[in-house]
Design a protein around this motif. Structure first.
Motif, PDB file in Angstrom:
ATOM      1  N   SER A  83     -54.030  55.791 -11.443  1.00 21.10           N
ATOM      2  CA  SER A  83     -53.124  56.298 -10.324  1.00 21.10           C
ATOM      3  C   SER A  83     -53.603  56.021  -8.864  1.00 21.10           C
ATOM      4  CB  SER A  83     -53.262  57.757 -10.582  1.00 21.10           C
ATOM      5  OG  SER A  83     -54.408  58.464 -10.570  1.00 21.10           O
ATOM      6  N   LYS A  84     -54.806  55.471  -8.855  1.00 25.17           N
ATOM      7  CA  LYS A  84     -55.133  55.308  -7.390  1.00 25.17           C
ATOM      8  C   LYS A  84     -55.135  53.967  -7.038  1.00 25.17           C
ATOM      9  CE  LYS A  84     -59.403  57.243  -8.310  1.00 25.17           C
ATOM     10  NZ  LYS A  84     -60.859  57.923  -7.997  1.00 25.17           N
ATOM     11  N   VAL A  85     -54.885  52.960  -7.916  1.00 19.69           N
ATOM     12  CA  VAL A  85     -54.749  51.458  -7.665  1.00 19.69           C
ATOM     13  C   VAL A  85     -53.248  51.146  -7.336  1.00 19.69           C
ATOM     14  CG1 VAL A  85     -56.741  51.245  -8.940  1.00 19.69           C
ATOM     15  CG2 VAL A  85     -54.605  50.839 -10.230  1.00 19.69           C
ATOM     16  N   THR A  86     -53.187  49.695  -6.863  1.00 15.20           N
ATOM     17  CA  THR A  86     -51.923  49.270  -6.725  1.00 15.20           C
ATOM     18  C   THR A  86     -51.177  48.934  -7.785  1.00 15.20           C
ATOM     19  OG1 THR A  86     -52.792  46.997  -6.707  1.00 15.20           O
ATOM     20  CG2 THR A  86     -52.626  47.922  -4.482  1.00 15.20           C
ATOM     21  N   SER A  87     -49.669  48.613  -7.704  1.00 14.71           N
ATOM     22  CA  SER A  87     -49.193  48.547  -8.847  1.00 14.71           C
ATOM     23  C   SER A  87     -49.420  47.158  -9.819  1.00 14.71           C
ATOM     24  CB  SER A  87     -47.479  48.121  -8.683  1.00 14.71           C
ATOM     25  OG  SER A  87     -46.685  48.046  -9.766  1.00 14.71           O
ATOM     26  N   VAL A  88     -49.653  46.417  -9.031  1.00 10.99           N
ATOM     27  CA  VAL A  88     -50.155  45.142  -9.692  1.00 10.99           C
ATOM     28  C   VAL A  88     -51.580  45.148 -10.446  1.00 10.99           C
ATOM     29  CG1 VAL A  88     -51.157  42.549  -9.394  1.00 10.99           C
ATOM     30  CG2 VAL A  88     -48.931  43.455  -8.307  1.00 10.99           C
ATOM     31  N   LEU A 144     -54.493  46.275 -15.542  1.00  6.63           N
ATOM     32  CA  LEU A 144     -55.294  47.160 -16.558  1.00  6.63           C
ATOM     33  C   LEU A 144     -54.542  47.867 -17.849  1.00  6.63           C
ATOM     34  CD1 LEU A 144     -56.583  49.706 -13.724  1.00  6.63           C
ATOM     35  CD2 LEU A 144     -58.044  48.142 -15.132  1.00  6.63           C
ATOM     36  N   TRP A 145     -53.406  47.695 -17.476  1.00  9.21           N
ATOM     37  CA  TRP A 145     -52.471  48.139 -18.845  1.00  9.21           C
ATOM     38  C   TRP A 145     -52.536  46.731 -19.801  1.00  9.21           C
ATOM     39  CZ3 TRP A 145     -50.906  52.207 -20.781  1.00  9.21           C
ATOM     40  CH2 TRP A 145     -50.329  53.377 -19.965  1.00  9.21           C
ATOM     41  N   ALA A 146     -52.463  45.408 -19.333  1.00 10.00           N
ATOM     42  CA  ALA A 146     -52.714  44.507 -20.223  1.00 10.00           C
ATOM     43  C   ALA A 146     -54.174  44.406 -20.918  1.00 10.00           C
ATOM     44  CB  ALA A 146     -52.826  43.093 -19.266  1.00 10.00           C
ATOM     45  N   ALA A 147     -55.109  44.851 -19.972  1.00 11.02           N
ATOM     46  CA  ALA A 147     -56.608  44.994 -20.449  1.00 11.02           C
ATOM     47  C   ALA A 147     -56.570  46.130 -21.886  1.00 11.02           C
ATOM     48  CB  ALA A 147     -57.696  45.406 -19.242  1.00 11.02           C
ATOM     49  N   LEU A 148     -55.750  47.246 -21.523  1.00 10.47           N
ATOM     50  CA  LEU A 148     -55.637  47.989 -22.544  1.00 10.47           C
ATOM     51  C   LEU A 148     -55.225  47.571 -23.855  1.00 10.47           C
ATOM     52  CD1 LEU A 148     -56.511  50.958 -22.660  1.00 10.47           C
ATOM     53  CD2 LEU A 148     -54.399  51.764 -22.051  1.00 10.47           C
ATOM     54  N   VAL A 149     -54.231  46.726 -23.759  1.00 13.51           N
ATOM     55  CA  VAL A 149     -53.588  46.128 -24.974  1.00 13.51           C
ATOM     56  C   VAL A 149     -54.756  45.352 -25.772  1.00 13.51           C
ATOM     57  CG1 VAL A 149     -51.960  44.208 -25.786  1.00 13.51           C
ATOM     58  CG2 VAL A 149     -51.342  45.839 -24.241  1.00 13.51           C
ATOM     59  N   LEU A 158     -44.470  39.380 -23.233  1.00 16.00           N
ATOM     60  CA  LEU A 158     -44.866  40.585 -22.324  1.00 16.00           C
ATOM     61  C   LEU A 158     -46.101  41.022 -21.803  1.00 16.00           C
ATOM     62  CD1 LEU A 158     -43.651  43.324 -21.523  1.00 16.00           C
ATOM     63  CD2 LEU A 158     -44.515  44.329 -23.507  1.00 16.00           C
ATOM     64  N   VAL A 159     -47.325  40.805 -22.661  1.00 17.19           N
ATOM     65  CA  VAL A 159     -48.665  40.810 -22.130  1.00 17.19           C
ATOM     66  C   VAL A 159     -48.714  39.875 -20.905  1.00 17.19           C
ATOM     67  CG1 VAL A 159     -50.882  41.344 -22.601  1.00 17.19           C
ATOM     68  CG2 VAL A 159     -49.295  41.774 -24.101  1.00 17.19           C
ATOM     69  N   LYS A 160     -48.403  38.608 -21.141  1.00 17.21           N
ATOM     70  CA  LYS A 160     -48.765  37.739 -19.863  1.00 17.21           C
ATOM     71  C   LYS A 160     -48.174  37.983 -18.922  1.00 17.21           C
ATOM     72  CE  LYS A 160     -48.013  32.706 -19.389  1.00 17.21           C
ATOM     73  NZ  LYS A 160     -47.522  31.424 -19.588  1.00 17.21           N
ATOM     74  N   LYS A 161     -46.882  38.945 -18.949  1.00 17.28           N
ATOM     75  CA  LYS A 161     -46.285  39.043 -17.695  1.00 17.28           C
ATOM     76  C   LYS A 161     -47.078  40.339 -16.775  1.00 17.28           C
ATOM     77  CE  LYS A 161     -41.725  40.786 -15.746  1.00 17.28           C
ATOM     78  NZ  LYS A 161     -40.252  41.123 -16.275  1.00 17.28           N
ATOM     79  N   LEU A 162     -47.785  41.223 -17.581  1.00 17.72           N
ATOM     80  CA  LEU A 162     -48.424  42.231 -17.141  1.00 17.72           C
ATOM     81  C   LEU A 162     -49.794  41.644 -16.654  1.00 17.72           C
ATOM     82  CD1 LEU A 162     -48.265  44.899 -19.901  1.00 17.72           C
ATOM     83  CD2 LEU A 162     -47.249  44.866 -17.612  1.00 17.72           C
ATOM     84  N   MET A 163     -50.187  40.397 -16.817  1.00 17.96           N
ATOM     85  CA  MET A 163     -51.502  39.941 -16.369  1.00 17.96           C
ATOM     86  C   MET A 163     -51.614  39.159 -15.147  1.00 17.96           C
ATOM     87  SD  MET A 163     -52.635  38.460 -19.960  1.00 17.96           S
ATOM     88  CE  MET A 163     -54.296  37.461 -19.415  1.00 17.96           C
ATOM     89  N   HIS A 164     -50.260  39.153 -14.796  1.00 17.84           N
ATOM     90  CA  HIS A 164     -49.997  38.583 -13.424  1.00 17.84           C
ATOM     91  C   HIS A 164     -50.763  37.317 -13.015  1.00 17.84           C
ATOM     92  CE1 HIS A 164     -47.113  41.697 -11.606  1.00 17.84           C
ATOM     93  NE2 HIS A 164     -47.878  42.436 -12.493  1.00 17.84           N
ATOM     94  N   GLY A 165     -50.588  36.104 -13.870  1.00 17.04           N
ATOM     95  CA  GLY A 165     -51.197  34.987 -13.484  1.00 17.04           C
ATOM     96  C   GLY A 165     -52.632  34.851 -14.013  1.00 17.04           C
ATOM     97  N   VAL A 166     -53.279  36.020 -14.572  1.00 15.96           N
ATOM     98  CA  VAL A 166     -54.788  35.965 -14.792  1.00 15.96           C
ATOM     99  C   VAL A 166     -54.807  35.290 -16.258  1.00 15.96           C
ATOM    100  CG1 VAL A 166     -56.646  37.178 -15.950  1.00 15.96           C
ATOM    101  CG2 VAL A 166     -55.357  38.106 -14.021  1.00 15.96           C
ATOM    102  N   LYS A 167     -55.695  34.326 -16.394  1.00 14.53           N
ATOM    103  CA  LYS A 167     -55.813  33.269 -17.656  1.00 14.53           C
ATOM    104  C   LYS A 167     -56.939  33.487 -18.325  1.00 14.53           C
ATOM    105  CE  LYS A 167     -52.881  29.678 -15.884  1.00 14.53           C
ATOM    106  NZ  LYS A 167     -52.734  28.051 -15.416  1.00 14.53           N
TER     107      LYS A 167
END
Length: 510
Positions: free
Chosen positions: A283-288, A293-298, A501-510
């Motif tokens: 809740s304390k970080v930016t939207s991106v 972090l949601w992707a990490a949770l997956v 879907l998960v790739k979209k959450l990662m915002h370019g992280v590979k």
């Protein structure tokens, strides 16, 4: 050597030179850990007279707490100790735990009593929690966030993990069972095996003392002028309170590990509490950052299922190897192969797979991380189907081929190499700067749940009926492993389907 972080990360070639030193510290620590892990179920059944089901559940409880404490170790490293001090404290506790087992609580009496067994295990559990996540985080800090060589680096580091696991996983159980150094008096074989774990842990810490000279600012305690948080004030009493608290919690861990119903209560509690805290931090970080972090949770959630299926080696597969495998592979100890075979194959595959990812990246054809996870599940499932196939090589006495079993370990290891080193890497990439230790701890907490699930699956899917013949036992075990293979294949297909879907959450992280 006063290197800056920029100088460390601006390395040429495939790997930073510091990774080799961290490789060796991790190698010896894994010798200690996997050496002990490989002995637990066989030791409990043969020496402490546990029944098989209870031994599997005790093993699962031990492994669950080991990985649960990596979250604790990562948390205190982030907030109070820094990665270096956490590593040293963890290594020291692991040495104490191994010495308690080696000397039967310093009484030098033959064998190891049940009390000292759980006392030594408790020190080792807590020590591993402080050591394991923090050395992995330091590896991640050797790379810039966008460096596409990170996966290759973690694959190499994973080879160090598995070199230690190969040596410890085979040597310790072989000493305990008298297949190595058979001149050791029978009553002291297990003491010597556990004592060897203490010796190699001392080597690990000595190696890290020299490694620190080349790490620049990496791993310093918050408040140190060169740390990521130079203005944070950490009082000495806060640091000492962490050390004291970990000692005081040892009796509690003893009770919770020795009575597996308490492990159930712990696992029902720690996961939800951890998620609540993570959501608070999100809740304390930016939207991106939140989406990453949601992707990490997956990745974390699916890793629980992966390890729940994968981690049968120290539990049900130990019993299977002991009772149902022959020595048709160069006369090797079957349980030694079970404990170390996967590590041997990692050493064969780690660097080639790491280089394959680099080559595919240059060709712009490297699969994204979620696809790699999916492939990991598919190979895991195929490997368990191969274990199921060992029933077709069994004789009338229910003894089957160690060689065929080893082929299954090879297939499973390919799956592991698609997931585990990549998982370590992706946690460092998707985490925010001030949550790296915590997220690495959550990755290992997921492993704790995986170990917990593995114990439950191993105890129930491979539970033969009373009075069953050894051939019937083999058929029961292999049928259970076929079910595990099916679960893995289904999970792999699901991961591949949700990868966009998960790739979209990662915002370019590979």
């Amino acid at each position: 050597m006063n290197l800056t972080l920029e100088q460390i990360q601006d390395f040429k070639g495939k790997y930073p030179r510091q990774i080799w030193s961290l490789f060796f510290s991790e190698m010896w620590e894994r010798f200690c850990f996997y050496g002990m892990r490989g002995m637990l179920v066989v030791f409990m059944i043969s020496q402490l007279q546990f029944i098989e089901k209870d031994a599997k559940l005790q093993y699962a409880a031990t492994q669950a707490f080991v990985y649960a404490f990596t979250f604790v170790g990562g948390f205190f490293a982030d907030r109070l100790l820094g990665f270096r001090k956490s590593l040293f404290w963890g290594g020291f506790l692991m040495i104490v735990g191994s010495l308690i087992l080696a000397t039967n609580a310093f009484s030098f009496a033959p064998g190891i009593s049940k009390f000292n067994f759980f006392l030594g295990l408790s020190f080792t559990i807590i020590g591993t929690g402080f050591f394991k996540p923090n050395i992995s985080t330091m590896v991640g800090k050797l790379y810039k966030p966008e460096d596409n060589r990170t996966d290759a680096g973690f694959s190499l580091f994973y080879a160090g993990i598995n070199l230690g696991a190969l040596l410890g996983g085979y040597v310790c159980i072989a000493i305990g069972q008298g297949d190595m150094f058979s001149k050791i008096p029978v009553h002291f074989r297990w003491n010597v095996a556990f004592g060897l774990a203490a010796v190699v842990m001392v080597i690990s810490l000595i190696n890290f003392i020299f490694t620190q000279r080349s790490l620049g600012p990496i791993g310093f305690q918050p408040g140190h002028p060169l740390s990521d948080e130079p203005n944070k004030i950490i009082k000495k009493w806060q640091e000492y309170l962490v050390y004291l608290g970990t000692i005081l919690v040892v009796p509690l861990i003893m009770v919770m590990v020795s009575k597996t119903e308490y492990t159930d209560y712990f696992m029902y509690t720690i996961g939800p509490l951890t998620l609540i805290y993570l959501f608070y931090e999100m809740s304390k970080v930016t939207s991106v950052e939140r989406q990453k972090l949601w992707a990490a949770l997956v990745f974390i959630i699916f890793s629980i299922l992966f390890w729940g299926i994968y981690e049968q080696s120290g539990g049900s597969l130990s019993v299977f190897a002991e009772n149902n495998l022959n020595k048709d592979l160069f006369g090797l100890n079957a349980n030694g192969v079970n404990n170390s075979g996967g590590s041997f194959f990692v050493l064969l595959l780690a660097i080639p797979i790491g280089l394959l990812w680099i080559w595919l990246s240059k060709k712009k054809a490297e699969p994204n991380t979620i696809i790699k996870f999916g492939l990991g599940f598919l190979f895991l499932g195929l490997g368990y189907y191969a274990i199921f196939a060992t029933r077709f090589f069994a004789n009338a006495a229910g003894i089957t081929s160690l060689s065929v079993f080893t082929i299954a370990l090879f297939i499973i290891t390919i799956g592991e190499m698609c997931l585990s080193p990549i998982g370590l890497s992706i946690m460092t990439k998707l985490s925010t700067k001030n949550l790296q230790g915590m997220m690495m701890g959550m990755w290992f907490l997921a492993s704790a749940y995986g170990q917990y699930v593995a114990g439950i699956l191993g105890a129930h899917l491979t539970e033969p009926k009373s009075g069953a013949s050894n051939l019937e036992v083999l058929n029961t075990y292999t049928s259970g492993y076929k079910d595990l293979g099916l679960y893995a294949v289904i999970a792999g297909v699901v991961l591949i389907l949700v990868s966009p879907l998960v790739k979209k959450l990662m915002h370019g992280v590979k």
